[in-house]
Design a protein around this motif. Sequence first.
Motif, short mmCIF file in Angstrom:
data_model
loop_
_atom_site.label_atom_id
_atom_site.label_comp_id
_atom_site.label_asym_id
_atom_site.label_seq_id
_atom_site.Cartn_x
_atom_site.Cartn_y
_atom_site.Cartn_z
N UNK A 82 0.82 -1.21 0.00
CA UNK A 82 0.00 0.00 0.00
C UNK A 82 0.86 1.28 0.00
N UNK A 83 1.85 1.28 -0.88
CA UNK A 83 2.71 2.45 -1.04
C UNK A 83 2.02 3.45 -1.96
N UNK A 84 1.79 4.66 -1.47
CA UNK A 84 1.17 5.71 -2.29
C UNK A 84 2.01 6.98 -2.34
N UNK A 85 3.01 7.09 -1.47
CA UNK A 85 3.89 8.27 -1.44
C UNK A 85 5.30 7.80 -1.76
N UNK A 86 5.68 7.78 -3.04
CA UNK A 86 6.96 7.20 -3.42
C UNK A 86 8.15 8.04 -2.95
N UNK A 87 9.24 7.33 -2.65
CA UNK A 87 10.44 8.00 -2.13
C UNK A 87 11.69 7.39 -2.75
N UNK A 88 12.80 8.08 -2.51
CA UNK A 88 14.12 7.62 -2.91
C UNK A 88 14.99 7.67 -1.66
N UNK A 89 15.55 6.53 -1.26
CA UNK A 89 16.44 6.47 -0.10
C UNK A 89 17.87 6.38 -0.59
N UNK A 90 18.71 7.30 -0.14
CA UNK A 90 20.08 7.43 -0.64
C UNK A 90 21.06 6.74 0.31
N UNK A 91 21.89 5.86 -0.25
CA UNK A 91 22.93 5.17 0.49
C UNK A 91 24.28 5.61 -0.09
N UNK A 92 25.00 6.41 0.70
CA UNK A 92 26.25 7.00 0.21
C UNK A 92 27.45 6.21 0.75
N UNK A 93 28.34 5.77 -0.12
CA UNK A 93 29.53 5.02 0.33
C UNK A 93 30.56 5.97 0.91
N UNK A 94 31.48 5.41 1.66
CA UNK A 94 32.56 6.23 2.21
C UNK A 94 33.50 6.72 1.11
N UNK B 47 30.75 -1.28 -2.01
CA UNK B 47 31.71 -1.36 -3.11
C UNK B 47 31.91 -0.03 -3.82
N UNK B 48 31.47 1.04 -3.19
CA UNK B 48 31.74 2.37 -3.72
C UNK B 48 30.65 2.99 -4.56
N UNK B 49 29.57 2.25 -4.80
CA UNK B 49 28.46 2.80 -5.59
C UNK B 49 27.52 3.59 -4.69
N UNK B 50 27.01 4.70 -5.19
CA UNK B 50 25.97 5.43 -4.48
C UNK B 50 24.64 4.82 -4.89
N UNK B 51 23.94 4.22 -3.94
CA UNK B 51 22.70 3.50 -4.24
C UNK B 51 21.50 4.34 -3.87
N UNK B 52 20.47 4.26 -4.70
CA UNK B 52 19.23 5.01 -4.50
C UNK B 52 18.08 4.01 -4.53
N UNK B 53 17.53 3.69 -3.38
CA UNK B 53 16.48 2.69 -3.28
C UNK B 53 15.12 3.33 -3.54
N UNK B 54 14.47 2.87 -4.59
CA UNK B 54 13.21 3.46 -5.03
C UNK B 54 12.01 2.74 -4.39
N UNK B 55 11.22 3.50 -3.68
CA UNK B 55 9.94 3.00 -3.17
C UNK B 55 8.86 3.58 -4.08
N UNK B 56 8.38 2.77 -5.03
CA UNK B 56 7.43 3.25 -6.02
C UNK B 56 6.01 2.83 -5.67
N UNK B 57 5.05 3.46 -6.32
CA UNK B 57 3.63 3.23 -6.02
C UNK B 57 3.17 1.85 -6.51
#
Length: 291
Positions: free
Chosen positions: A45-57, A91-101
């Motif tokens: 029941x996701x209705x407000x989509x978001x992007x969660x940012x995971x930044x590597x060192x 592993x050095x990648x900047x990951x963006x986890x998408x929570x879509x509708x």
Amino acid sequence: MASETPAEIIRLWPEGPPTTIERVPPETEFRGIEGVSKGTAMLRNVSDPTLTVFRPQKPNGVGVIVCPGGGWRILAWQHEGLDVAHWLAERGYTAFLLKYRVLPTPADPKAFEKAMTEMSAQIQAPRSGATAPRKLADIAPADALRLPRGAAADDGRRAVEIVRARAKEWDVRPDRIGMIGFSAGAFLTADVAMEPRSAPLAFVAPIYGGETQARPVPKDAPPLFTVIAQDDRLLFRVVEGLYADWSSADRPAELHIFARGGHGFGMVRQNLPVDRWIDLFGAWLTDQGLA
């Protein structure tokens, strides 16, 4: 020492999305009910989509948008989302986890569990290779999925737009942004690659899903990496078709088929060769000059 900084969460559409999925109950987290992902964290029941940012060192300049699956009804948040994002950031990648509708599911847990059991039975139903579905429309009527599939793709394109606009802030090069998706998230990934409505992505990795819908593959379509298990009788022919379409268009493509693994394995360890798919993905990224 931590390999990444604490996550940042960004709403995709603060003023509201361009399309609306009606009558969606409050968002709920739950645990996988059965199958390979039993007990893992999931959302519905996701209705407000978001992007969660995971930044590597130590960022390598490459951004990866991660799109979990779930049949446009749920999001397999842990084993197709969080676990993948952490693997990338380490592993050095900047990951963006998408929570879509996604489509609404029953607010009542028992009614929801019944619906999920029925969906699982469809996924696991025995099929011969000759009769296995060749396109998503062979599994579910196109009209039934047009709204959620379109909304998910819109959310995916918006995520790309946000990452590109803020790339410098996140130590990402705008021309080195790709996308990986699983199942429904794989269809999302392929849909964005087929119709980006902006510059093409640097790469796409639709995992056990995705199709071209018989549309011509763009001449500048990004390199494609895909994985499927042969015993995923629901989608293994569909993924073979996606690879064939990319290859026939003379676009770079790599396909790995494992004998066993089922559907929806993500980052779950099954003590099978399929467990190593993520390492093959990492090696492919290196081969593409994206490491």
